[in-house]
Design an enzyme around this catalytic site. Sequence first.
Site, mmCIF file in Angstrom:
data_model
loop_
_atom_site.group_PDB
_atom_site.id
_atom_site.type_symbol
_atom_site.label_atom_id
_atom_site.label_comp_id
_atom_site.label_asym_id
_atom_site.label_seq_id
_atom_site.Cartn_x
_atom_site.Cartn_y
_atom_site.Cartn_z
ATOM 1 N N SER A 136 2.596 2.613 -1.972
ATOM 2 C CA SER A 136 2.913 3.332 -0.731
ATOM 3 C C SER A 136 4.324 3.896 -0.847
ATOM 4 C CB SER A 136 2.865 2.347 0.446
ATOM 5 O OG SER A 136 3.394 2.930 1.613
ATOM 6 N N TYR A 149 3.945 -5.694 4.932
ATOM 7 C CA TYR A 149 3.356 -4.549 4.216
ATOM 8 C C TYR A 149 4.313 -4.034 3.138
ATOM 9 C CZ TYR A 149 0.955 -0.065 3.523
ATOM 10 O OH TYR A 149 0.296 1.010 2.967
HETATM 11 N N1 LIG Z 1 -3.095 5.996 5.046
HETATM 12 C C1 LIG Z 1 -1.821 5.932 4.738
HETATM 13 O O1 LIG Z 1 -0.969 6.525 5.422
HETATM 14 C C2 LIG Z 1 -1.379 5.169 3.529
HETATM 15 C C3 LIG Z 1 -0.067 5.376 3.074
HETATM 16 C C4 LIG Z 1 0.377 4.702 1.952
HETATM 17 C C5 LIG Z 1 -0.464 3.807 1.314
HETATM 18 N N2 LIG Z 1 -1.726 3.609 1.787
HETATM 19 C C6 LIG Z 1 -2.549 2.647 1.057
HETATM 20 O O2 LIG Z 1 -3.717 3.289 0.625
HETATM 21 C C7 LIG Z 1 -4.781 2.344 0.515
HETATM 22 C C8 LIG Z 1 -5.985 2.861 1.256
HETATM 23 O O3 LIG Z 1 -5.645 3.001 2.622
HETATM 24 P P1 LIG Z 1 -6.412 3.967 3.632
HETATM 25 O O4 LIG Z 1 -5.380 4.601 4.457
HETATM 26 O O5 LIG Z 1 -7.411 4.756 2.912
HETATM 27 O O6 LIG Z 1 -7.085 2.840 4.555
HETATM 28 P P2 LIG Z 1 -8.575 2.682 5.142
HETATM 29 O O7 LIG Z 1 -8.466 1.577 6.134
HETATM 30 O O8 LIG Z 1 -9.114 3.985 5.562
HETATM 31 O O9 LIG Z 1 -9.393 2.190 3.857
HETATM 32 C C9 LIG Z 1 -9.137 0.935 3.272
HETATM 33 C C10 LIG Z 1 -10.441 0.368 2.758
HETATM 34 O O10 LIG Z 1 -10.156 -0.932 2.204
HETATM 35 C C11 LIG Z 1 -11.177 -1.819 2.639
HETATM 36 N N3 LIG Z 1 -10.693 -3.195 2.631
HETATM 37 C C12 LIG Z 1 -9.842 -3.777 3.525
HETATM 38 N N4 LIG Z 1 -9.696 -5.064 3.225
HETATM 39 C C13 LIG Z 1 -10.452 -5.318 2.134
HETATM 40 C C14 LIG Z 1 -10.720 -6.464 1.362
HETATM 41 N N5 LIG Z 1 -10.194 -7.661 1.679
HETATM 42 N N6 LIG Z 1 -11.550 -6.365 0.288
HETATM 43 C C15 LIG Z 1 -12.131 -5.178 -0.009
HETATM 44 N N7 LIG Z 1 -11.929 -4.053 0.689
HETATM 45 C C16 LIG Z 1 -11.097 -4.129 1.748
HETATM 46 C C17 LIG Z 1 -11.527 -1.340 4.034
HETATM 47 O O11 LIG Z 1 -12.797 -1.831 4.458
HETATM 48 C C18 LIG Z 1 -11.499 0.160 3.859
HETATM 49 O O12 LIG Z 1 -12.751 0.667 3.449
HETATM 50 C C19 LIG Z 1 -4.234 1.033 1.065
HETATM 51 O O13 LIG Z 1 -3.814 0.222 -0.005
HETATM 52 C C20 LIG Z 1 -3.050 1.484 1.894
HETATM 53 O O14 LIG Z 1 -2.076 0.483 2.018
HETATM 54 C C21 LIG Z 1 -2.200 4.270 2.872
#
Ligand SMILES: NC(=O)c1ccc[n+]([C@@H]2O[C@H](COP(=O)([O-])OP(=O)(O)OC[C@H]3O[C@@H](n4cnc5c(N)ncnc54)[C@H](O)[C@@H]3O)[C@@H](O)[C@H]2O)c1
Length: 249
Positions: A136, A149
């Site tokens: 991130s 986080y």
């Molecule tokens: N969206 C943002 O702004 C952002 C920014 C920086 C980093 N990220 C990172 O990107 C990654 C994806 O995030 P996103 O925004 O697509 O989120 P999201 O919530 O849309 O998708 C995350 C997915 O992970 C799955 N998940 C959660 N816990 C789990 C577990 N214990 N085992 C297996 N699967 C699990 C969820 O069911 C979901 O399908 C994450 O690691 C998040 O920290 C997101």
Amino acid sequence: MRFAGKKVLITGGGSGIGAAATEAFLNEGAEVAVFDVIGPEPLMERWKGKKCTVFQVDVSCAEAVDEAVRQLEKQWGVLDVLVNNAGIEFVGAIEEMSEDDWDRVLDINLKGIFLVTKSSLPMLKSVSGVIVNTASQLAIVGAPHFTAYTASKSAVLNFTRSLALEVAKYGIRVNAVCPGAVDTPLLRRQFADGKQGPQGTLEDLIRMHPLMRLGRPEEIAAAILFLSSADASFITGSALVADGGYTSW
Ligand SMILES: NC(=O)c1ccc[n+]([C@@H]2O[C@H](COP(=O)([O-])OP(=O)(O)OC[C@H]3O[C@@H](n4cnc5c(N)ncnc54)[C@H](O)[C@@H]3O)[C@@H](O)[C@H]2O)c1
């Protein structure tokens, strides 16, 4: 078709960035396995007719991970790309965070990467595969109300570097991608029902990105596919920042 016939495992592939990466790998000829806590039926329906298998797995549970990887090994035998992407947030002041809240974030965002990587390594070794970890922009800079986080995500970066050093001898590359705020269900939950995040409203958060918009999941998927591809063949132990300029201030 950069990934024709390649075997790709994506954790958290059921939503947001992971789902966009699943779609992109499938479109480029890969066979994809998704590990997600979401029930597999809607995801199987979404990618019906494509080479996609969905396993309902909690990445923070060693037994469940080992069992799913064992099944995948029977099916595929090898793994070309592992995308450790599953992640959650806890947004709140440290006084409001319970020990369980802290453990849940660290267990999924950090221990989950360790468990899936360890279990998949024999399959990756046999083909000198690639690992991409989703960190991130908050791995690089801090943010109030994101202590668990940010701790988990900055740990992912140094895990990435150390693992890259450890497995280079097998020809395995390990990199991380650092997205800024991306328009996914995870981000939208922070602002649901007019709620404000620690940085203010969604518009305030957008203004912290010099490009003055949220990232799209497809843009982060593109970075993940680049790091997974032969175009990145001399890149390992690095972090590709895709944050609309957030960390450039
Ligand atoms: N969206 C943002 O702004 C952002 C920014 C920086 C980093 N990220 C990172 O990107 C990654 C994806 O995030 P996103 O925004 O697509 O989120 P999201 O919530 O849309 O998708 C995350 C997915 O992970 C799955 N998940 C959660 N816990 C789990 C577990 N214990 N085992 C297996 N699967 C699990 C969820 O069911 C979901 O399908 C994450 O690691 C998040 O920290 C997101």
